[in-house]
Design a protein around this motif. Sequence first.
Motif, PDB file in Angstrom:
ATOM      1  N   LEU A   1       0.835  -1.210   0.000  1.00 57.86           N
ATOM      2  CA  LEU A   1       0.000   0.000   0.000  1.00 57.86           C
ATOM      3  C   LEU A   1       0.868   1.258   0.000  1.00 57.86           C
ATOM      4  O   LEU A   1       0.577   2.222  -0.710  1.00 57.86           O
ATOM      5  CB  LEU A   1      -0.930   0.008   1.216  1.00 57.86           C
ATOM      6  CG  LEU A   1      -2.028  -1.053   1.250  1.00 57.86           C
ATOM      7  CD1 LEU A   1      -2.787  -0.971   2.574  1.00 57.86           C
ATOM      8  CD2 LEU A   1      -2.972  -0.907   0.073  1.00 57.86           C
ATOM      9  N   ALA A   2       1.935   1.240   0.791  1.00 64.81           N
ATOM     10  CA  ALA A   2       2.826   2.397   0.857  1.00 64.81           C
ATOM     11  C   ALA A   2       3.513   2.632  -0.491  1.00 64.81           C
ATOM     12  O   ALA A   2       3.648   3.780  -0.929  1.00 64.81           O
ATOM     13  CB  ALA A   2       3.867   2.205   1.960  1.00 64.81           C
ATOM     14  N   ALA A   3       3.933   1.574  -1.162  1.00 58.93           N
ATOM     15  CA  ALA A   3       4.596   1.716  -2.460  1.00 58.93           C
ATOM     16  C   ALA A   3       3.646   2.315  -3.497  1.00 58.93           C
ATOM     17  O   ALA A   3       4.024   3.233  -4.238  1.00 58.93           O
ATOM     18  CB  ALA A   3       5.122   0.365  -2.932  1.00 58.93           C
TER      19      ALA A   3
ATOM     20  N   ALA B   1      -2.615   3.570  10.954  1.00 61.38           N
ATOM     21  CA  ALA B   1      -2.215   3.826   9.568  1.00 61.38           C
ATOM     22  C   ALA B   1      -3.225   3.231   8.595  1.00 61.38           C
ATOM     23  O   ALA B   1      -3.606   3.862   7.601  1.00 61.38           O
ATOM     24  CB  ALA B   1      -0.816   3.263   9.306  1.00 61.38           C
ATOM     25  N   LEU B   2      -3.676   2.012   8.876  1.00 56.59           N
ATOM     26  CA  LEU B   2      -4.637   1.354   7.982  1.00 56.59           C
ATOM     27  C   LEU B   2      -6.015   2.010   8.030  1.00 56.59           C
ATOM     28  O   LEU B   2      -6.686   2.103   6.992  1.00 56.59           O
ATOM     29  CB  LEU B   2      -4.735  -0.133   8.307  1.00 56.59           C
ATOM     30  CG  LEU B   2      -3.538  -0.956   7.847  1.00 56.59           C
ATOM     31  CD1 LEU B   2      -3.589  -2.359   8.428  1.00 56.59           C
ATOM     32  CD2 LEU B   2      -3.458  -1.000   6.323  1.00 56.59           C
ATOM     33  N   ILE B   3      -6.430   2.464   9.178  1.00 57.83           N
ATOM     34  CA  ILE B   3      -7.719   3.170   9.265  1.00 57.83           C
ATOM     35  C   ILE B   3      -7.646   4.459   8.442  1.00 57.83           C
ATOM     36  O   ILE B   3      -8.561   4.773   7.670  1.00 57.83           O
ATOM     37  CB  ILE B   3      -8.105   3.452  10.731  1.00 57.83           C
ATOM     38  CG1 ILE B   3      -8.508   2.133  11.412  1.00 57.83           C
ATOM     39  CG2 ILE B   3      -9.228   4.482  10.817  1.00 57.83           C
ATOM     40  CD1 ILE B   3      -8.617   2.236  12.932  1.00 57.83           C
TER      41      ILE B   3
ATOM     42  N   THR C   1       1.763   7.950   3.147  1.00 58.79           N
ATOM     43  CA  THR C   1       2.819   7.013   2.771  1.00 58.79           C
ATOM     44  C   THR C   1       3.806   6.825   3.914  1.00 58.79           C
ATOM     45  O   THR C   1       4.187   5.695   4.244  1.00 58.79           O
ATOM     46  CB  THR C   1       3.562   7.543   1.517  1.00 58.79           C
ATOM     47  OG1 THR C   1       2.642   7.597   0.433  1.00 58.79           O
ATOM     48  CG2 THR C   1       4.731   6.671   1.143  1.00 58.79           C
ATOM     49  N   ALA C   2       4.218   7.912   4.543  1.00 59.71           N
ATOM     50  CA  ALA C   2       5.160   7.831   5.665  1.00 59.71           C
ATOM     51  C   ALA C   2       4.563   7.012   6.808  1.00 59.71           C
ATOM     52  O   ALA C   2       5.254   6.205   7.437  1.00 59.71           O
ATOM     53  CB  ALA C   2       5.540   9.234   6.145  1.00 59.71           C
ATOM     54  N   MET C   3       3.275   7.215   7.069  1.00 55.11           N
ATOM     55  CA  MET C   3       2.613   6.444   8.134  1.00 55.11           C
ATOM     56  C   MET C   3       2.627   4.946   7.808  1.00 55.11           C
ATOM     57  O   MET C   3       2.866   4.110   8.692  1.00 55.11           O
ATOM     58  CB  MET C   3       1.172   6.919   8.316  1.00 55.11           C
ATOM     59  CG  MET C   3       1.039   8.300   8.915  1.00 55.11           C
ATOM     60  SD  MET C   3      -0.673   8.881   8.952  1.00 55.11           S
ATOM     61  CE  MET C   3      -1.515   7.570   9.801  1.00 55.11           C
TER      62      MET C   3
END
Length: 158
Positions: free
Chosen positions: A17-19, A82-84, A64-66
Motif C-alpha cells: 500500500l505504501a509503495a 495507519a490502515l484506518i 505514505t510515511a505512516m
Amino acid sequence: MHFGSAKKWLRGGLLALAALQTVASVWQYVFPRSFYDDFPTVRLDPPYNEHLISDVGGLGLALTAMLYFAAWVLDSKVVLSALIGYLIYAATHFTFHIRHFDHFSFLEAVGVGTGLGLEVALALVFLCVGWRVHRAESAATTRTEAVTRRDVSDQEPV
C-alpha cells in the motif's frame, strides 16, 4: 493464520500500500501538471489546479510515511491507525470516482472503479489481519501479566 505469518503478511501488505501511494503522491507533488495531463482518466476531472493537486500529493506523502513506519515497527496500534487512515482515504476516493463517471468510457470506468475498489478491499483485508494481530498481542500481554502476578504472589516474604 499463525501469528508470525500474519505479521509477515501485514508487513507485506503495508509495504505494498505504501509503495502504491508513494508513486501517486510523489508524482502529484513533484510533477502536478504531468499528473493531471498524463495519469489515465485524470484529464476527465474538473480543470487543473496545481495547488490542489500538490496539496493532495503532500497529504498522500504523509499517509505514505505512516504506512512505511507502521510496516517498520509493526506495533499493532500504529498499524491499525495507519490502515484506518488509508481506508478512509481509499474509500472516499473510490466513492468520489464511482459517482463521477459521466465523461468516462465504459473501459475507463471499469478500470478506475476496479483499481480504486481493489485499494479499498486490500485496506479492509489488512485491517482485519491487523486487528487479529492486535487481539493476539493483547491476549499474550494479558497472559504474561497474569503469570507475573501469580509468580510474585507465590514468593515467600523475606
